[in-house]
Design a protein around this motif. Structure first.
Motif, PDB file in Angstrom:
ATOM      1  N   PHE A 165       0.817  -1.212   0.000  1.00 53.54           N
ATOM      2  CA  PHE A 165       0.000   0.000   0.000  1.00 53.54           C
ATOM      3  C   PHE A 165       0.856   1.270   0.000  1.00 53.54           C
ATOM      4  N   LEU A 166       1.869   1.318   0.865  1.00 50.17           N
ATOM      5  CA  LEU A 166       2.720   2.515   0.917  1.00 50.17           C
ATOM      6  C   LEU A 166       3.510   2.687  -0.381  1.00 50.17           C
ATOM      7  N   GLY A 167       3.963   1.579  -0.961  1.00 51.09           N
ATOM      8  CA  GLY A 167       4.665   1.653  -2.239  1.00 51.09           C
ATOM      9  C   GLY A 167       3.767   2.145  -3.351  1.00 51.09           C
ATOM     10  N   PHE A 168       2.518   1.675  -3.368  1.00 48.56           N
ATOM     11  CA  PHE A 168       1.552   2.132  -4.365  1.00 48.56           C
ATOM     12  C   PHE A 168       1.354   3.641  -4.250  1.00 48.56           C
ATOM     13  N   GLU A 169       1.123   4.108  -3.024  1.00 50.56           N
ATOM     14  CA  GLU A 169       0.962   5.551  -2.813  1.00 50.56           C
ATOM     15  C   GLU A 169       2.220   6.296  -3.251  1.00 50.56           C
ATOM     16  N   GLY A 170       3.389   5.745  -2.939  1.00 55.46           N
ATOM     17  CA  GLY A 170       4.647   6.393  -3.308  1.00 55.46           C
ATOM     18  C   GLY A 170       4.829   6.519  -4.808  1.00 55.46           C
ATOM     19  N   VAL A 171       4.504   5.472  -5.543  1.00 52.25           N
ATOM     20  CA  VAL A 171       4.621   5.510  -7.009  1.00 52.25           C
ATOM     21  C   VAL A 171       3.690   6.567  -7.571  1.00 52.25           C
ATOM     22  N   VAL A 172       2.441   6.558  -7.129  1.00 46.70           N
ATOM     23  CA  VAL A 172       1.471   7.532  -7.648  1.00 46.70           C
ATOM     24  C   VAL A 172       1.925   8.949  -7.319  1.00 46.70           C
ATOM     25  N   ASP A 173       2.372   9.180  -6.090  1.00 47.09           N
ATOM     26  CA  ASP A 173       2.841  10.514  -5.716  1.00 47.09           C
ATOM     27  C   ASP A 173       4.088  10.920  -6.489  1.00 47.09           C
ATOM     28  N   ALA A 174       4.973   9.967  -6.758  1.00 46.43           N
ATOM     29  CA  ALA A 174       6.175  10.274  -7.533  1.00 46.43           C
ATOM     30  C   ALA A 174       5.821  10.728  -8.952  1.00 46.43           C
ATOM     31  N   PHE A 175       4.719  10.212  -9.470  1.00 44.15           N
ATOM     32  CA  PHE A 175       4.221  10.643 -10.778  1.00 44.15           C
ATOM     33  C   PHE A 175       3.399  11.915 -10.670  1.00 44.15           C
ATOM     34  N   THR A 176       3.263  12.458  -9.467  1.00 43.47           N
ATOM     35  CA  THR A 176       2.425  13.623  -9.159  1.00 43.47           C
ATOM     36  C   THR A 176       0.965  13.378  -9.506  1.00 43.47           C
ATOM     37  N   GLY A 177       0.526  12.151  -9.301  1.00 41.36           N
ATOM     38  CA  GLY A 177      -0.876  11.807  -9.484  1.00 41.36           C
ATOM     39  C   GLY A 177      -1.149  11.063 -10.770  1.00 41.36           C
ATOM     40  N   ILE A 178      -2.324  10.423 -10.798  1.00 43.50           N
ATOM     41  CA  ILE A 178      -2.775   9.637 -11.943  1.00 43.50           C
ATOM     42  C   ILE A 178      -4.146  10.166 -12.372  1.00 43.50           C
ATOM     43  N   PRO A 179      -4.327  10.460 -13.657  1.00 42.26           N
ATOM     44  CA  PRO A 179      -5.651  10.910 -14.101  1.00 42.26           C
ATOM     45  C   PRO A 179      -6.641   9.746 -14.166  1.00 42.26           C
ATOM     46  N   VAL A 180      -7.781   9.916 -13.516  1.00 42.31           N
ATOM     47  CA  VAL A 180      -8.816   8.881 -13.486  1.00 42.31           C
ATOM     48  C   VAL A 180     -10.176   9.559 -13.625  1.00 42.31           C
ATOM     49  N   ARG A 218     -16.611  -4.564  -8.899  1.00 44.05           N
ATOM     50  CA  ARG A 218     -16.529  -3.143  -9.248  1.00 44.05           C
ATOM     51  C   ARG A 218     -15.157  -2.597  -8.868  1.00 44.05           C
ATOM     52  N   ARG A 219     -14.662  -3.018  -7.713  1.00 42.47           N
ATOM     53  CA  ARG A 219     -13.339  -2.562  -7.261  1.00 42.47           C
ATOM     54  C   ARG A 219     -12.271  -2.967  -8.273  1.00 42.47           C
ATOM     55  N   SER A 220     -12.363  -4.172  -8.792  1.00 46.30           N
ATOM     56  CA  SER A 220     -11.387  -4.618  -9.797  1.00 46.30           C
ATOM     57  C   SER A 220     -11.488  -3.791 -11.065  1.00 46.30           C
ATOM     58  N   LEU A 221     -12.716  -3.447 -11.473  1.00 44.41           N
ATOM     59  CA  LEU A 221     -12.870  -2.561 -12.632  1.00 44.41           C
ATOM     60  C   LEU A 221     -12.245  -1.198 -12.356  1.00 44.41           C
ATOM     61  N   ASP A 222     -12.455  -0.687 -11.141  1.00 37.97           N
ATOM     62  CA  ASP A 222     -11.872   0.607 -10.775  1.00 37.97           C
ATOM     63  C   ASP A 222     -10.343   0.556 -10.771  1.00 37.97           C
ATOM     64  N   GLN A 223      -9.776  -0.568 -10.333  1.00 39.12           N
ATOM     65  CA  GLN A 223      -8.326  -0.724 -10.384  1.00 39.12           C
ATOM     66  C   GLN A 223      -7.840  -0.656 -11.835  1.00 39.12           C
ATOM     67  N   GLY A 224      -8.623  -1.215 -12.740  1.00 34.82           N
ATOM     68  CA  GLY A 224      -8.297  -1.116 -14.164  1.00 34.82           C
ATOM     69  C   GLY A 224      -8.309   0.322 -14.653  1.00 34.82           C
ATOM     70  N   LEU A 225      -9.215   1.153 -14.105  1.00 40.95           N
ATOM     71  CA  LEU A 225      -9.245   2.569 -14.483  1.00 40.95           C
ATOM     72  C   LEU A 225      -7.962   3.274 -14.048  1.00 40.95           C
ATOM     73  N   VAL A 226      -7.449   2.902 -12.884  1.00 42.40           N
ATOM     74  CA  VAL A 226      -6.199   3.494 -12.398  1.00 42.40           C
ATOM     75  C   VAL A 226      -5.034   3.059 -13.294  1.00 42.40           C
ATOM     76  N   ILE A 227      -4.990   1.788 -13.659  1.00 45.58           N
ATOM     77  CA  ILE A 227      -3.922   1.288 -14.533  1.00 45.58           C
ATOM     78  C   ILE A 227      -3.987   1.979 -15.891  1.00 45.58           C
ATOM     79  N   ASP A 228      -5.207   2.100 -16.435  1.00 46.28           N
ATOM     80  CA  ASP A 228      -5.381   2.777 -17.722  1.00 46.28           C
ATOM     81  C   ASP A 228      -4.933   4.238 -17.627  1.00 46.28           C
ATOM     82  N   GLY A 229      -5.307   4.907 -16.546  1.00 50.18           N
ATOM     83  CA  GLY A 229      -4.893   6.302 -16.361  1.00 50.18           C
ATOM     84  C   GLY A 229      -3.384   6.440 -16.271  1.00 50.18           C
ATOM     85  N   ALA A 230      -2.739   5.497 -15.592  1.00 54.80           N
ATOM     86  CA  ALA A 230      -1.279   5.533 -15.468  1.00 54.80           C
ATOM     87  C   ALA A 230      -0.613   5.328 -16.826  1.00 54.80           C
ATOM     88  N   LEU A 231      -1.105   4.369 -17.607  1.00 60.07           N
ATOM     89  CA  LEU A 231      -0.541   4.126 -18.931  1.00 60.07           C
ATOM     90  C   LEU A 231      -0.693   5.353 -19.816  1.00 60.07           C
TER      91      LEU A 231
END
Length: 189
Positions: A22-37, A79-92
């Motif tokens: 969890f902390l690593g996930f937050e760290g990666v997203v913050d290092a990218f200065t956020g993910i568009p979703v 639904r949570r798994s679909l939402d996780q896909g939205l985060v992955i898509d936003g990151a890509l």
């Protein structure tokens, strides 16, 4: 162990893994200065710390994690798994829009600060470079169908038998344009 279970369930060979907490996930997203979703609906769930409005937004680490983990929504884990896909898509999409292949060494260094992997440097670079070759518009956001239950006091999701067709379709690494039975898409969410 997780790779072995995934291989046994899917029948697919998995060449490597990249993992974080969890902390690593937050760290990666913050290092990218956020993910568009594009958050599909507003949520205010105190125990999940998920307080988000609906619509397009840049999710910082804590909000991206809360959005990705929230199961107190219709259809729960599916639904949570679909939402996780939205985060992955936003990151890509963000990586493709904000960076180019020459940025890969820095991007990988940042990623490896928050993750661990069994991939060697060459394989990791190959996988990361592939992100610039993918067309996000051709990658469906799907979740395998199944049903929630409990085993040994733990909440689990058991997959429907028809998902075997999805795994068989993935043998070549690509889903066919017509999604096989056993999948749920965002539109069905």
């Amino acid at each position: 162990g997780m790779v072995q279970i995934a291989e046994e369930v899917s029948g697919l060979d998995i060449d490597g893994y990249l993992i974080t907490g969890f902390l690593g996930f937050e760290g990666v997203v913050d290092a990218f200065t956020g993910i568009p979703v594009d958050v599909p609906f507003a949520m205010a769930v105190p125990h999940a710390e998920a307080y988000l409005g609906s619509g397009p937004q840049i999710l910082q680490g804590a909000d991206a994690l809360a959005f990705s983990r929230n199961r107190n929504i219709p259809d729960g884990d599916f639904r949570r798994s679909l939402d996780q896909g939205l985060v992955i898509d936003g990151a890509l999409r963000m990586v493709q829009h904000e960076f180019d292949p020459l940025d890969l060494p820095g991007l990988l260094a940042m990623l490896l600060e928050f993750t661990w992997t069994d991939l060697d440097a060459e394989d990791l670079l190959t996988v990361a470079a592939g992100a610039f070759e993918l067309d996000p518009g051709t990658i469906p956001n799907i979740v395998l169908s199944g049903f929630p239950t409990s085993r040994g006091g733990q909440f689990v999701v058991l997959l429907d038998d028809e998902v075997a067709g999805v795994f068989a379709d993935l043998e070549d690494g690509v889903l066919t344009e017509e999604l096989p039975p056993g999948t749920l898409t965002y539109d069905e969410g």
